[in-house]
Design a protein around this motif. Structure first.
Motif, PDB file in Angstrom:
ATOM      1  N   VAL A  68       0.849  -1.182   0.000  1.00 46.18           N
ATOM      2  CA  VAL A  68       0.000   0.000   0.000  1.00 46.18           C
ATOM      3  C   VAL A  68       0.891   1.241   0.000  1.00 46.18           C
ATOM      4  CG1 VAL A  68      -2.043   1.095   0.992  1.00 46.18           C
ATOM      5  CG2 VAL A  68      -1.707  -1.348   1.278  1.00 46.18           C
ATOM      6  N   ASP A  69       0.985   1.964   1.128  1.00 49.77           N
ATOM      7  CA  ASP A  69       1.810   3.182   1.148  1.00 49.77           C
ATOM      8  C   ASP A  69       3.071   3.001   1.992  1.00 49.77           C
ATOM      9  OD1 ASP A  69       0.512   2.988   3.527  1.00 49.77           O
ATOM     10  OD2 ASP A  69      -0.095   5.089   3.645  1.00 49.77           O
ATOM     11  N   ASP A  70       3.407   1.778   2.318  1.00 55.16           N
ATOM     12  CA  ASP A  70       4.668   1.489   3.004  1.00 55.16           C
ATOM     13  C   ASP A  70       5.631   0.881   1.984  1.00 55.16           C
ATOM     14  OD1 ASP A  70       4.187   1.908   6.048  1.00 55.16           O
ATOM     15  OD2 ASP A  70       2.406   0.861   5.324  1.00 55.16           O
ATOM     16  N   ILE A  71       6.812   1.466   1.893  1.00 54.24           N
ATOM     17  CA  ILE A  71       7.745   1.095   0.832  1.00 54.24           C
ATOM     18  C   ILE A  71       9.101   0.782   1.442  1.00 54.24           C
ATOM     19  CG2 ILE A  71       8.828   1.837  -1.324  1.00 54.24           C
ATOM     20  CD1 ILE A  71       6.503   3.908  -1.522  1.00 54.24           C
ATOM     21  N   LEU A  72       9.672  -0.328   1.004  1.00 59.06           N
ATOM     22  CA  LEU A  72      10.988  -0.745   1.470  1.00 59.06           C
ATOM     23  C   LEU A  72      11.923  -0.803   0.269  1.00 59.06           C
ATOM     24  CD1 LEU A  72      12.577  -1.746   3.952  1.00 59.06           C
ATOM     25  CD2 LEU A  72      11.896  -4.057   3.336  1.00 59.06           C
ATOM     26  N   LEU A  73      13.046  -0.078   0.347  1.00 61.32           N
ATOM     27  CA  LEU A  73      13.978   0.036  -0.771  1.00 61.32           C
ATOM     28  C   LEU A  73      15.369  -0.394  -0.336  1.00 61.32           C
ATOM     29  CD1 LEU A  73      14.795   1.077  -3.633  1.00 61.32           C
ATOM     30  CD2 LEU A  73      15.079   3.337  -2.596  1.00 61.32           C
ATOM     31  N   MET A  74      16.024  -1.187  -1.167  1.00 60.09           N
ATOM     32  CA  MET A  74      17.384  -1.605  -0.886  1.00 60.09           C
ATOM     33  C   MET A  74      18.153  -1.700  -2.206  1.00 60.09           C
ATOM     34  SD  MET A  74      17.146  -5.718  -0.213  1.00 60.09           S
ATOM     35  CE  MET A  74      18.900  -5.857  -0.433  1.00 60.09           C
ATOM     36  N   GLY A  75      19.456  -1.546  -2.127  1.00 59.27           N
ATOM     37  CA  GLY A  75      20.278  -1.630  -3.327  1.00 59.27           C
ATOM     38  C   GLY A  75      21.750  -1.606  -2.970  1.00 59.27           C
ATOM     39  N   ASP A 117       5.431   2.238  13.246  1.00 57.35           N
ATOM     40  CA  ASP A 117       5.338   1.080  12.365  1.00 57.35           C
ATOM     41  C   ASP A 117       5.646   1.445  10.923  1.00 57.35           C
ATOM     42  OD1 ASP A 117       3.165   2.629  11.850  1.00 57.35           O
ATOM     43  OD2 ASP A 117       1.733   0.981  11.753  1.00 57.35           O
ATOM     44  N   LYS A 118       6.318   2.603  10.722  1.00 60.50           N
ATOM     45  CA  LYS A 118       6.576   3.024   9.350  1.00 60.50           C
ATOM     46  C   LYS A 118       7.969   3.615   9.226  1.00 60.50           C
ATOM     47  CE  LYS A 118       1.804   3.917   7.901  1.00 60.50           C
ATOM     48  NZ  LYS A 118       0.880   4.915   7.314  1.00 60.50           N
ATOM     49  N   GLN A 119       8.970   2.855   9.491  1.00 61.78           N
ATOM     50  CA  GLN A 119      10.336   3.318   9.258  1.00 61.78           C
ATOM     51  C   GLN A 119      10.752   2.881   7.867  1.00 61.78           C
ATOM     52  OE1 GLN A 119      12.302   5.258  11.029  1.00 61.78           O
ATOM     53  NE2 GLN A 119      10.778   5.597  12.598  1.00 61.78           N
ATOM     54  N   GLY A 133      15.095   6.901   6.327  1.00 60.83           N
ATOM     55  CA  GLY A 133      16.442   6.388   6.541  1.00 60.83           C
ATOM     56  C   GLY A 133      16.487   4.880   6.638  1.00 60.83           C
ATOM     57  N   ASN A 134      17.511   4.384   7.319  1.00 55.12           N
ATOM     58  CA  ASN A 134      17.681   2.933   7.465  1.00 55.12           C
ATOM     59  C   ASN A 134      16.492   2.319   8.183  1.00 55.12           C
ATOM     60  OD1 ASN A 134      20.170   3.062   6.199  1.00 55.12           O
ATOM     61  ND2 ASN A 134      21.294   3.322   8.129  1.00 55.12           N
ATOM     62  N   ILE A 135      16.161   1.113   7.799  1.00 52.20           N
ATOM     63  CA  ILE A 135      14.957   0.465   8.328  1.00 52.20           C
ATOM     64  C   ILE A 135      15.114   0.135   9.811  1.00 52.20           C
ATOM     65  CG2 ILE A 135      15.803  -1.787   7.538  1.00 52.20           C
ATOM     66  CD1 ILE A 135      12.872  -2.591   7.159  1.00 52.20           C
ATOM     67  N   ASN A 136      14.097   0.501  10.577  1.00 50.11           N
ATOM     68  CA  ASN A 136      13.994   0.128  11.983  1.00 50.11           C
ATOM     69  C   ASN A 136      12.675  -0.590  12.254  1.00 50.11           C
ATOM     70  OD1 ASN A 136      16.473   1.276  12.918  1.00 50.11           O
ATOM     71  ND2 ASN A 136      15.550   3.295  12.730  1.00 50.11           N
ATOM     72  N   HIS A 137      11.612  -0.086  11.625  1.00 51.45           N
ATOM     73  CA  HIS A 137      10.284  -0.683  11.778  1.00 51.45           C
ATOM     74  C   HIS A 137       9.625  -0.729  10.406  1.00 51.45           C
ATOM     75  CE1 HIS A 137      10.287  -0.346  16.220  1.00 51.45           C
ATOM     76  NE2 HIS A 137      10.953   0.764  15.992  1.00 51.45           N
ATOM     77  N   PHE A 138       8.966  -1.835  10.122  1.00 50.39           N
ATOM     78  CA  PHE A 138       8.247  -1.972   8.863  1.00 50.39           C
ATOM     79  C   PHE A 138       7.029  -2.851   9.083  1.00 50.39           C
ATOM     80  CE2 PHE A 138       7.595  -3.921   4.590  1.00 50.39           C
ATOM     81  CZ  PHE A 138       7.348  -2.740   3.893  1.00 50.39           C
ATOM     82  N   LEU A 139       5.845  -2.256   8.922  1.00 45.91           N
ATOM     83  CA  LEU A 139       4.576  -2.977   9.090  1.00 45.91           C
ATOM     84  C   LEU A 139       4.482  -3.652  10.451  1.00 45.91           C
ATOM     85  CD1 LEU A 139       4.301  -4.625   5.544  1.00 45.91           C
ATOM     86  CD2 LEU A 139       3.300  -2.487   6.336  1.00 45.91           C
ATOM     87  N   GLY A 140       4.925  -2.945  11.482  1.00 45.06           N
ATOM     88  CA  GLY A 140       4.847  -3.476  12.839  1.00 45.06           C
ATOM     89  C   GLY A 140       5.962  -4.425  13.210  1.00 45.06           C
TER      90      GLY A 140
END
Length: 394
Positions: free
Chosen positions: A71-78, A390-392, A101-108
């Motif tokens: 939905v509106d939560d996006i995770l990007l890596m490369g 829940d949205k890092q 920034g760097n991921i800490n929380h994603f979808l809870g």
């Protein structure tokens, strides 16, 4: 469309308000947003994954980027920081995005970096479930389910607050994303959502007491060899009510657990071989999907994937080209497994029952056995914080 109560114009009763902005919550809103966002990424040079529609990847020269959309939560890596920033600037020109920034929380799910890799846990989410149940000060237990359920005098009476039961069990379903150790118990609880009894709520409270003592547990992901393997198991006629069997399997990439499932079989199995064979078919289908997904991550799986099973008869049936009359009723699963073995996509090997880690997904276990398998499933205690959103993400 119809005008809400109180907004009808007496002079223009057939007119409605002009919708200038889509309302968050409309059924098609997430789909339209995903279509617009993914189309822009495709124009940028991304390709959609054939295994997972929500995954897109960019590969050009030495640059590799992966982007996951929920939905509106996006995770990007490369692997190219400069090119990632270039992509972010392009996206921010067309969409309202915030780079967290760097991921800490994603979808809870809390993601913690360690010296040896990553840990995934949902401690804050589990704590919220326990609070909603009013069990913050409950006594702790070492297993989520007893070997022999204790039935009270009122166990067969309907539970007075079925909405609370449904709410808690529904919440626990998402908790199994990082807690495979409770998958079997949650599966059992879900089977009584339509009409929970007092005995079912007692089982739910036992699970919450176990969670209270294991809030800090999470999945550990460490660098390892990229070799895919799986374990398949079943509990023949384990349901005392309808005598249907339970399928359980889990898949590992090296030492890291990446996929698992607990599922009640649709029909009654006439033998333990049939129950195990159906579990093998379910595991093989998931393995084929994982192999296709790994190819898109440039992890080339050239050798057959090993599926471990503790039933020698089921293994013999999978490898035996002779179709016996007693197995005609499982012909579809038979041909599916045979095709997988013949095409060298999978290979079936025997594993001792003691080393069968899928036992945790098919039946209640003793404390020692449960603890041993939990460790093999790479679930370990980590230091966690119950704070954070829940949205890092981006």
């Amino acid at each position: 469309m119809s005008q809400p109560i109180g907004f009808v114009d007496p002079l223009l009763p057939n007119h409605v308000c002009l919708l200038k902005k889509s309302i968050y919550g409309l059924k098609q809103s997430p789909r339209q947003w995903f279509a617009k966002f993914s189309n822009h990424l495709i124009q940028f040079g991304f390709q959609s994954s054939s295994a997972d529609p929500s995954l897109l990847f960019y590969k050009h020269d030495s640059k590799i980027l992966y982007i996951l959309i929920y939905v509106d939560d996006i995770l990007l890596m490369g692997n190219d920081e400069f090119f990632i920033q270039h992509l972010l600037r392009d996206l921010q020109q067309h969409f309202r995005l915030k780079n967290l920034g760097n991921i800490n929380h994603f979808l809870g799910i809390t993601v913690q970096s360690t010296e040896n890799g990553l840990t995934l846990n949902q401690a804050a989410y589990a704590s919220t479930i326990i609070s909603r149940a009013g069990m913050e000060t409950c006594k702790l237990l070492t297993t989520p389910m007893a070997l022999k359920p204790v039935s009270a005098s009122n166990s067969e009476q309907p539970f007075h607050n079925s909405d609370l039961y449904k709410h808690l069990v529904g919440s626990l379903q998402y908790l199994t994303v990082t807690r495979p150790d409770i998958s079997y118990t949650v599966n059992k609880l879900c089977q009584f959502m339509h009409k929970p009894l007092n005995g079912h709520f007692s089982l739910l409270k036992r699970l919450l007491r176990y969670l209270k003592g294991t809030l800090a547990f999470g999945l550990v992901i460490q660098p390892t060899k990229l070799q895919l393997s799986a374990f398949s198991d079943s509990d023949w006629a384990g349901d005392p009510i309808d005598r249907k069997s339970t399928t359980g399997y889990c898949a590992f990439l090296g030492h890291n657990l990446i996929s698992w499932q607990v599922k009640k079989q649709h029909t009654v199995a006439r033998s333990s071989i049939e129950a195990e064979y159906r579990s093998l078919a379910t595991a093989a289908a998931d393995v084929l999907w994982l192999r296709r997904l790994l190819q898109e991550f440039d992890i080339h799986v050239n050798k057959p994937t090993t599926i471990f099973c503790d039933n020698i008869s089921a293994i013999s049936l999978a490898n035996n080209p002779v179709f016996h009359a007693r197995t005609k009723h499982i012909e579809i699963d038979y041909h599916f497994i045979r095709d997988c073995v013949k095409s060298e996509s999978v290979t079936i090997q025997h594993v001792n029952t003691v080393d069968q880690v899928a036992d945790n997904f098919t039946k209640p276990l003793s404390t020692k056995r449960f603890t041993d398998i939990r460790h093999k499933l790479t679930l370990m205690e980590t230091s966690v914080s119950l704070k954070g959103g829940d949205k890092q993400t981006i």
